[in-house]
Write an enzyme that holds these catalytic residues in place. Structure first.
Site, PDB file in Angstrom:
ATOM      1  N   GLU A   1      13.480 -82.130 -39.492  1.00 57.82           N
ATOM      2  CA  GLU A   1      13.068 -83.513 -39.758  1.00 57.82           C
ATOM      3  C   GLU A   1      12.258 -83.595 -41.059  1.00 57.82           C
ATOM      4  O   GLU A   1      11.132 -84.097 -41.095  1.00 57.82           O
ATOM      5  CB  GLU A   1      12.304 -84.105 -38.562  1.00 57.82           C
ATOM      6  CG  GLU A   1      13.177 -84.155 -37.319  1.00 57.82           C
ATOM      7  CD  GLU A   1      12.720 -85.077 -36.191  1.00 57.82           C
ATOM      8  OE1 GLU A   1      11.575 -85.561 -36.221  1.00 57.82           O
ATOM      9  OE2 GLU A   1      13.544 -85.331 -35.290  1.00 57.82           O
TER      10      GLU A   1
ATOM     11  N   GLU B   1      18.935 -82.052 -31.629  1.00 56.67           N
ATOM     12  CA  GLU B   1      17.979 -82.708 -30.728  1.00 56.67           C
ATOM     13  C   GLU B   1      18.668 -83.945 -30.162  1.00 56.67           C
ATOM     14  O   GLU B   1      19.014 -84.859 -30.919  1.00 56.67           O
ATOM     15  CB  GLU B   1      16.685 -83.105 -31.450  1.00 56.67           C
ATOM     16  CG  GLU B   1      15.815 -81.908 -31.796  1.00 56.67           C
ATOM     17  CD  GLU B   1      14.453 -82.269 -32.374  1.00 56.67           C
ATOM     18  OE1 GLU B   1      13.904 -83.339 -32.021  1.00 56.67           O
ATOM     19  OE2 GLU B   1      13.938 -81.473 -33.184  1.00 56.67           O
TER      20      GLU B   1
HETATM   21  O1  AHR Z   1      11.489 -83.033 -29.431  1.00 60.27           O
HETATM   22  C1  AHR Z   1      10.263 -83.597 -29.792  1.00 60.27           C
HETATM   23  C2  AHR Z   1      10.178 -83.877 -31.276  1.00 60.27           C
HETATM   24  O2  AHR Z   1      11.120 -84.850 -31.606  1.00 60.27           O
HETATM   25  C3  AHR Z   1      10.497 -82.742 -32.198  1.00 60.27           C
HETATM   26  O3  AHR Z   1       9.414 -81.905 -32.413  1.00 60.27           O
HETATM   27  C4  AHR Z   1      10.875 -83.443 -33.461  1.00 60.27           C
HETATM   28  O4  AHR Z   1      11.782 -82.694 -34.238  1.00 60.27           O
HETATM   29  C5  AHR Z   1      11.444 -84.760 -32.984  1.00 60.27           C
HETATM   30  O5  AHR Z   1      10.893 -85.826 -33.648  1.00 60.27           O
END
Ligand code: AHR
Length: 518
Positions: free
Chosen positions: A206, A330
């Site tokens: 990110e 994610e």
């Molecule tokens: O999964 C929780 C958080 O969500 C992670 O650390 C981040 O990459 C995303 O914003």
């Protein structure tokens, strides 16, 4: 677009959303929805890489500490500090890959903090997740031991935001070199003679947000600089994954694909979370929610389909030879944290709604098997849409775990094209054919209030038998607790039949069904 147009566009978007939700919540008619499907069993396509069933484990809340690591002195049964019940549960679902150490944590993580004698490791503050003390007792050796115990590939997320290329380069040498270099010898002195194999490495996480607030142009240059120093020592080959977009940031994907260039990466990531309300301040509760939030969770989950199509089209435009694949590293549901839990720990219950959302997401991901190289649900234990919840020595498997258990038949199988031809907006499907020739069809009835009567036409080989399992529940938020761990679990399903080229099945409301056809 001028502001003048906004209310009109907003009305259309809101109207479409309300229509969709209303269609799902509609009527007092409880008769089964008639659904027709086509499954092209004679057209096996792309392999569903096992990595599409990957996991993500961050130093966040009780994911690593308590969820995986209890320490060697713990009374909780463990192997070298890693809890045995969690390892056994993860082995059963054949987790192919685990992403670590973050997440946002990754861009603040300095690997040297987590090697050597544990009592000497520095204590840091986990500034992203609750400002708690990170004592670094779980570091590189512990993570890679964990991967070996469950039998998965490691996917290391390297620190770009606050790290240096030198630091990343040293870490790779420490882990993967079999030479007599000082770093390789240091690894040996710390107890690991043979190098590990590291197949996947993420260059930043990110980077548009917690990983450094970069613009895509700047990140692309940073990526190129860092990636130069990702070395392949003899016997190891690393696939580099660039930080990709947040949901609908299509420009990010386009710029990174253009400026990094397909030759310099194997994958580019995408993060997409499902919030029932779409509002980060009030996301919605994990249990005790109204049916409108069931419906909105389903609609927002389905959005992954459009996101994948659009990102993959942008990638194809910049990379017509399809050298770069998407890595959805994610995904999952994100609710308001459980009352009384630490605000920075992202602990949430997991219900039949999560099972249905997981089934839909995995069907969408399977159906994009030709463009996706990996997907990792967030997260593995005690955080967000977890497989497993723990409380001291107790462990419970969530409805989401059970979906991963049933869907593992798709790992390594060939995707079969399937489509819903009538009765859309109720049932979501994917199908595959494994190496032994067995066909697996995973069906999700996302309707909270109506069963679905599915009639599927199978083109291709003659099928003689069908068997299957179902996950379903009466209540919208049925879930497992430490006192009632088996409230939601797979049961044998005898509601399907095959006759000639026709498969029929009646799916109860709120159900995930996986069928095996032979
Ligand atoms: O999964 C929780 C958080 O969500 C992670 O650390 C981040 O990459 C995303 O914003």
């Amino acid at each position: 677009m001028s502001n003048h147009h906004c209310p009109f566009i907003c009305l259309i978007v809101a109207g479409a959303f309300l229509f969709c939700s209303a269609a799902m919540a509609q009527s007092n008619d409880n008769s089964p929805v008639a659904v027709e499907l086509l499954i092209r069993a004679d057209q096996p396509g792309a392999t569903i890489r096992p990595e599409l069933y990957g996991q993500f484990a961050e130093h966040l809340g009780r994911c690593i500490y308590e969820g995986v690591w209890v320490g060697t002195d713990s009374t909780i049964p463990n192997t070298r500090g890693i809890r045995s019940d969690v390892v056994a549960a993860l082995k059963k679902i054949h987790v192919p890959v685990v992403r670590w150490p973050g997440g946002c944590f990754a861009d603040e993580y300095h690997w040297r903090d987590g090697i050597g004698p544990r009592e000497k490791r520095p204590k840091r503050i986990n500034t992203h997740w609750g400002m708690v003390i990170e004592d670094n007792s779980f570091g590189t050796h512990e993570f890679l031991d964990f991967c070996e115990q469950i039998g998965c590939e490691p996917y290391i997320s390297a620190n770009v935001g606050s790290g240096t290329p030198q630091e990343m380069m040293d870490w790779i040498e420490y882990m993967t070199s079999d030479s007599q270099s000082t770093l390789a010898d240091e690894r040996r002195a710390n107890g690991r003679e043979k190098p590990w194999k590291i197949k996947y490495l993420g260059v930043g996480n990110e980077s548009w947000g917690c990983g450094g607030n970069m613009r895509p142009e700047f990140y692309s240059d940073e990526y190129r600089r860092f990636a130069t120093f990702v070395k392949n020592y003899p016997g190891n080959r690393i696939e580099k994954i660039a930080c990709g977009s947040n949901g609908e940031d299509f420009n990010w994907t386009d710029v990174v694909m253009d400026r990094v260039g397909a030759r310099n990466m194997t994958g580019i990531s995408l993060h997409y979370y499902t919030l029932p309300t779409g509002n980060w301040d009030h996301k919605g509760k994990a249990t005790g929610f109204p049916q409108s939030e069931w419906d909105s969770t389903i609609s927002r989950t389905l959005h992954l389909q459009a996101l994948l199509d659009k990102h993959l089209a942008i990638m194809a435009n910049r990379d017509p030879q399809h050298r770069v694949r998407l890595v959805v590293d994610e995904w999952g549901t994100w609710y308001d944290q459980e009352e009384g839990s630490h605000p920075g720990f992202l602990y949430q219950q997991n219900s039949i709604r999560d099972a249905v959302a997981a089934g839909i997401n995995l069907n969408i991901i399977n159906n994009h098997a030709d463009g996706i190289m990996m997907a990792n649900i967030a997260q593995m234990v005690n955080v967000l849409q977890a497989m497993i919840l723990t409380e001291k020595e107790k462990m419970v498997l969530t409805p989401t775990y059970h979906v991963f258990d049933l869907y593992q038949v798709h790992q390594g199988a060939a995707l079969l094209p399937s489509e819903v031809t009538a009765g859309k907006e109720s049932v979501y499907v994917s199908a595959s054919k494994d190496k032994e020739g067995a066909i697996h069809v995973s069906l999700v009835n996302a309707r909270a209030d109506r069963a679905a009567k599915v009639t599927a036409k199978l083109s291709g080989p003659v099928v003689k038998s069908v068997s299957g399992h179902i996950i379903t529940a009466e209540k919208l938020d049925a879930h497992n607790t430490f006192d009632q761990p088996d409230a939601v679990k797979p049961m044998p399903f005898d509601g399907a039949e095959v006759k000639g080229d026709q498969l029929t099945a009646t799916l109860p409301a709120k159900s995930v069904v996986v069928l095996e056809l032979k």
